[in-house]
Design a protein around this motif. Structure first.
Motif, PDB file in Angstrom:
ATOM      1  N   UNK A 112       0.831  -1.202   0.000  1.00  0.00           N
ATOM      2  CA  UNK A 112       0.000   0.000   0.000  1.00  0.00           C
ATOM      3  C   UNK A 112       0.867   1.255   0.000  1.00  0.00           C
ATOM      4  N   UNK A 113       2.041   1.177   0.616  1.00  0.00           N
ATOM      5  CA  UNK A 113       2.979   2.301   0.544  1.00  0.00           C
ATOM      6  C   UNK A 113       3.401   2.533  -0.902  1.00  0.00           C
ATOM      7  N   UNK A 114       3.739   1.454  -1.621  1.00  0.00           N
ATOM      8  CA  UNK A 114       4.086   1.581  -3.036  1.00  0.00           C
ATOM      9  C   UNK A 114       2.912   2.147  -3.826  1.00  0.00           C
ATOM     10  N   UNK A 115       1.702   1.731  -3.478  1.00  0.00           N
ATOM     11  CA  UNK A 115       0.528   2.225  -4.191  1.00  0.00           C
ATOM     12  C   UNK A 115       0.367   3.730  -3.996  1.00  0.00           C
ATOM     13  N   UNK A 116       0.622   4.216  -2.785  1.00  0.00           N
ATOM     14  CA  UNK A 116       0.534   5.654  -2.535  1.00  0.00           C
ATOM     15  C   UNK A 116       1.695   6.404  -3.183  1.00  0.00           C
ATOM     16  N   UNK A 117       2.890   5.857  -3.075  1.00  0.00           N
ATOM     17  CA  UNK A 117       4.060   6.508  -3.677  1.00  0.00           C
ATOM     18  C   UNK A 117       3.865   6.682  -5.181  1.00  0.00           C
ATOM     19  N   UNK A 118       3.254   5.691  -5.814  1.00  0.00           N
ATOM     20  CA  UNK A 118       3.099   5.695  -7.274  1.00  0.00           C
ATOM     21  C   UNK A 118       1.791   6.305  -7.744  1.00  0.00           C
ATOM     22  N   UNK A 119       0.924   6.700  -6.826  1.00  0.00           N
ATOM     23  CA  UNK A 119      -0.361   7.268  -7.219  1.00  0.00           C
ATOM     24  C   UNK A 119      -1.348   6.234  -7.721  1.00  0.00           C
ATOM     25  N   UNK A 120      -1.256   5.009  -7.204  1.00  0.00           N
ATOM     26  CA  UNK A 120      -2.230   3.978  -7.573  1.00  0.00           C
ATOM     27  C   UNK A 120      -1.773   3.067  -8.693  1.00  0.00           C
ATOM     28  N   UNK A 121      -0.478   2.699  -8.710  1.00  0.00           N
ATOM     29  CA  UNK A 121       0.038   1.872  -9.823  1.00  0.00           C
ATOM     30  C   UNK A 121       0.623   0.544  -9.355  1.00  0.00           C
ATOM     31  N   UNK A 122       0.364   0.139  -8.107  1.00  0.00           N
ATOM     32  CA  UNK A 122       0.996  -1.064  -7.567  1.00  0.00           C
ATOM     33  C   UNK A 122       0.216  -2.332  -7.879  1.00  0.00           C
ATOM     34  N   UNK A 123       0.961  -3.418  -8.017  1.00  0.00           N
ATOM     35  CA  UNK A 123       0.382  -4.743  -8.186  1.00  0.00           C
ATOM     36  C   UNK A 123       1.192  -5.749  -7.408  1.00  0.00           C
ATOM     37  N   UNK A 124       0.517  -6.785  -6.914  1.00  0.00           N
ATOM     38  CA  UNK A 124       1.166  -7.827  -6.108  1.00  0.00           C
ATOM     39  C   UNK A 124       1.091  -9.157  -6.832  1.00  0.00           C
ATOM     40  N   UNK A 125       2.256  -9.710  -7.191  1.00  0.00           N
ATOM     41  CA  UNK A 125       2.304 -11.065  -7.731  1.00  0.00           C
ATOM     42  C   UNK A 125       2.393 -12.034  -6.554  1.00  0.00           C
ATOM     43  N   UNK A 126       1.299 -12.738  -6.306  1.00  0.00           N
ATOM     44  CA  UNK A 126       1.180 -13.628  -5.148  1.00  0.00           C
ATOM     45  C   UNK A 126       1.837 -14.965  -5.464  1.00  0.00           C
ATOM     46  N   UNK A 127       2.838 -15.353  -4.683  1.00  0.00           N
ATOM     47  CA  UNK A 127       3.482 -16.655  -4.839  1.00  0.00           C
ATOM     48  C   UNK A 127       3.567 -17.342  -3.479  1.00  0.00           C
ATOM     49  N   UNK A 128       3.813 -18.654  -3.527  1.00  0.00           N
ATOM     50  CA  UNK A 128       3.912 -19.417  -2.278  1.00  0.00           C
ATOM     51  C   UNK A 128       5.315 -19.944  -2.033  1.00  0.00           C
ATOM     52  N   UNK A 129       6.288 -19.569  -2.863  1.00  0.00           N
ATOM     53  CA  UNK A 129       7.689 -20.002  -2.796  1.00  0.00           C
ATOM     54  C   UNK A 129       7.833 -21.463  -3.209  1.00  0.00           C
ATOM     55  N   UNK A 130       8.357 -21.647  -4.429  1.00  0.00           N
ATOM     56  CA  UNK A 130       8.589 -23.004  -4.911  1.00  0.00           C
ATOM     57  C   UNK A 130       9.909 -23.576  -4.452  1.00  0.00           C
ATOM     58  N   UNK A 131      10.867 -22.721  -4.154  1.00  0.00           N
ATOM     59  CA  UNK A 131      12.173 -23.216  -3.703  1.00  0.00           C
ATOM     60  C   UNK A 131      12.075 -23.671  -2.254  1.00  0.00           C
ATOM     61  N   UNK A 132      12.113 -24.989  -2.055  1.00  0.00           N
ATOM     62  CA  UNK A 132      11.953 -25.527  -0.707  1.00  0.00           C
ATOM     63  C   UNK A 132      13.047 -25.048   0.237  1.00  0.00           C
ATOM     64  N   UNK A 133      14.226 -24.739  -0.307  1.00  0.00           N
ATOM     65  CA  UNK A 133      15.326 -24.279   0.535  1.00  0.00           C
ATOM     66  C   UNK A 133      15.065 -22.957   1.210  1.00  0.00           C
ATOM     67  N   UNK A 134      14.035 -22.222   0.774  1.00  0.00           N
ATOM     68  CA  UNK A 134      13.706 -20.943   1.395  1.00  0.00           C
ATOM     69  C   UNK A 134      13.422 -21.116   2.880  1.00  0.00           C
ATOM     70  N   UNK A 135      12.906 -22.282   3.262  1.00  0.00           N
ATOM     71  CA  UNK A 135      12.572 -22.530   4.666  1.00  0.00           C
ATOM     72  C   UNK A 135      13.773 -22.301   5.573  1.00  0.00           C
TER      73      UNK A 135
END
Length: 451
Positions: A112-135
């Protein structure tokens, strides 16, 4: 009803992502492009000058020595997009954030900070992390299994959206004459208690110019497709053929409709590789030369990623492809199963699998500007896609698309001639979500909202 137009996304991959083994050697690409904010800003401004709807920043949070060059050293998406925001004015800014290793409140606030900084241009690519090593980078011994990953993801997005509704429109009069800064009746705590998250709220950010950032999603598993149909507004995907792209788009829209959503509110943007030259023959030769630079050794090592970074270098290349799908159960399971099936169905050795995957990277979008424009138009009119995501590496190659293909598509009415809005939602033709508390107030007091 306004005519449907093709949406355009630019994927900024710096020194090169999966399969782009020698991209970084191009004389137009700085060796540090993936960490050079000025390189990203220049590419984003070029995409904006061409009327693109968005730039897209991919991300992951686990690497090995075999990871693609861009993955080894790259900037965090929302930090980067905030810098791009102040050097652009119309283009959308889409960043990847995982639901597996972030808390909803933090994600809601950063986006939402990015959305305000950009005047309403933000988008969120929702992922669940495929790389198991991230844990291992987040104090966990083991990555979440698929049901947990996607159960968390659905609830995570629901909580974030709830936090974005913390303030109704008009919550901050900031009236210096009356001394009224804030209307407390238009602030709302979420008080969410679910299976995975407990979040009180409210979020300490008022409503943005586009209401909420646009939700993007990319997942080809059964669980991923179901999540996209449930919460996605734009779906990122890959399409090997027109038929495959059309079937995917149709299925996602049907799933969305089954969940009570308007399928027209779900856009599909596959990633495509464009190879352009003066003639079709020259473009095919250009693609052949590009594929010929791929490194077998790097491709063999990168093959380990969907299998939880299984080490394929320790096998006999000319023996049957090893069945190591068990290593992928908490990683990129769907991709690993597809590769294993390819090997089994064709009796491929490990060497043949790598060679096949390298060779099968051929694109449907290769040819003269007229040919490429015609192919994109055909896929669009056939209902295979709502837009395209084009990888940006060398500026001169991107210019071949913006300067020679886009004018043809604009002349044919496939692509709009200019921006229609200052927000990402507006340019994508997506509605502004009504604040849930305003909607409840409207239902309870219809007379108060009558024109």
């Amino acid at each position: 009803m306004p005519r449907r137009t093709l949406k355009l996304g630019a994927v900024l991959l710096g020194v090169g992502g999966p399969g782009q083994h020698n991209t970084w050697l191009h004389p137009e690409i700085p060796g540090n492009a993936s960490v050079d904010v000025h390189w990203y800003i220049a590419r984003a401004r070029a995409a904006e000058a061409a009327g693109f709807d968005l730039v897209f920043i991919v991300d992951s949070q686990f690497i090995t020595e075999n990871s693609p060059h861009h993955y080894l050293s790259r900037l965090e998406p929302l930090t980067l997009l905030s810098a791009i925001a102040v050097h652009t004015s119309r283009i959308g800014l889409v960043g990847t954030l995982t639901t597996s290793y972030n808390e909803p409140f933090n994600v809601a606030r950063r986006l939402y900070s990015l959305d305000h900084i950009s005047g309403g241009r933000a988008g969120w690519n929702v992922v669940t992390s495929g790389d198991a090593g991230t844990a291992g980078n987040y104090s966990r011994d083991e990555h979440y299994d698929y049901p947990t990953r996607y159960g968390r993801a659905l609830e995570h997005v629901q909580v974030v959206r709830g936090l974005w509704d913390s303030y109704e429109d008009g919550a901050f009069p900031r009236d210096k004459e009356t001394g009224v800064f804030f209307d407390p009746d238009r602030q709302h705590a979420l008080n969410h208690k679910g299976e995975y998250f407990s979040v009180a709220g409210p979020l300490n950010l008022e409503r943005s110019p586009q209401g909420q950032p646009v939700i993007f999603q990319a997942g080809d598993s059964e669980e991923g497709r179901d999540l996209g149909a449930a919460v996605g507004e734009v779906i990122f995907t890959h399409a090997a053929s027109l038929e495959q792209a059309k079937a995917f788009r149709t299925e996602l829209r049907e799933r969305a409709a089954a969940k009570g959503r308007d399928p027209e509110g779900l856009l599909t943007l596959p990633g495509i590789q464009v190879v352009i030259a003066d003639t079709d023959e020259e473009a095919r030769a250009k693609e052949d030369a590009r594929l010929g630079t791929k490194s077998f050794d790097r491709a063999l090592r990168e093959l380990g990623r969907p299998f939880g970074w299984h080490d394929f270098t320790r096998y006999d290349l000319d023996a049957p492809f090893p069945d190591v799908r068990a290593d992928a159960q908490r990683s990129f399971r769907t991709q690993a199963e597809a590769i294993t099936k390819l090997a089994r169905d064709n009796g491929f050795t490990l060497r043949q699998v790598v060679e096949h995957l390298n060779a099968s990277a051929r694109s449907s979008f290769v040819g003269s500007p007229e040919t490429v424009a015609g192919t994109i138009e055909h896929w669009f009119e056939e209902g295979a896609l709502d837009g395209v995501n084009i990888t940006v590496n060398a500026p001169s190659e991107f210019a071949l698309f913006t300067d020679r293909v886009l004018p043809i598509l604009r002349e044919r009415g496939v692509v709009r001639r200019e921006y229609e809005s200052t927000t990402l939602r507006g340019n994508l033709g997506l509605p502004v979500p009504e604040n849930r508390y305003t909607a409840a107030r409207r239902a309870a007091e219809p007379a108060a909202f009558a024109p």
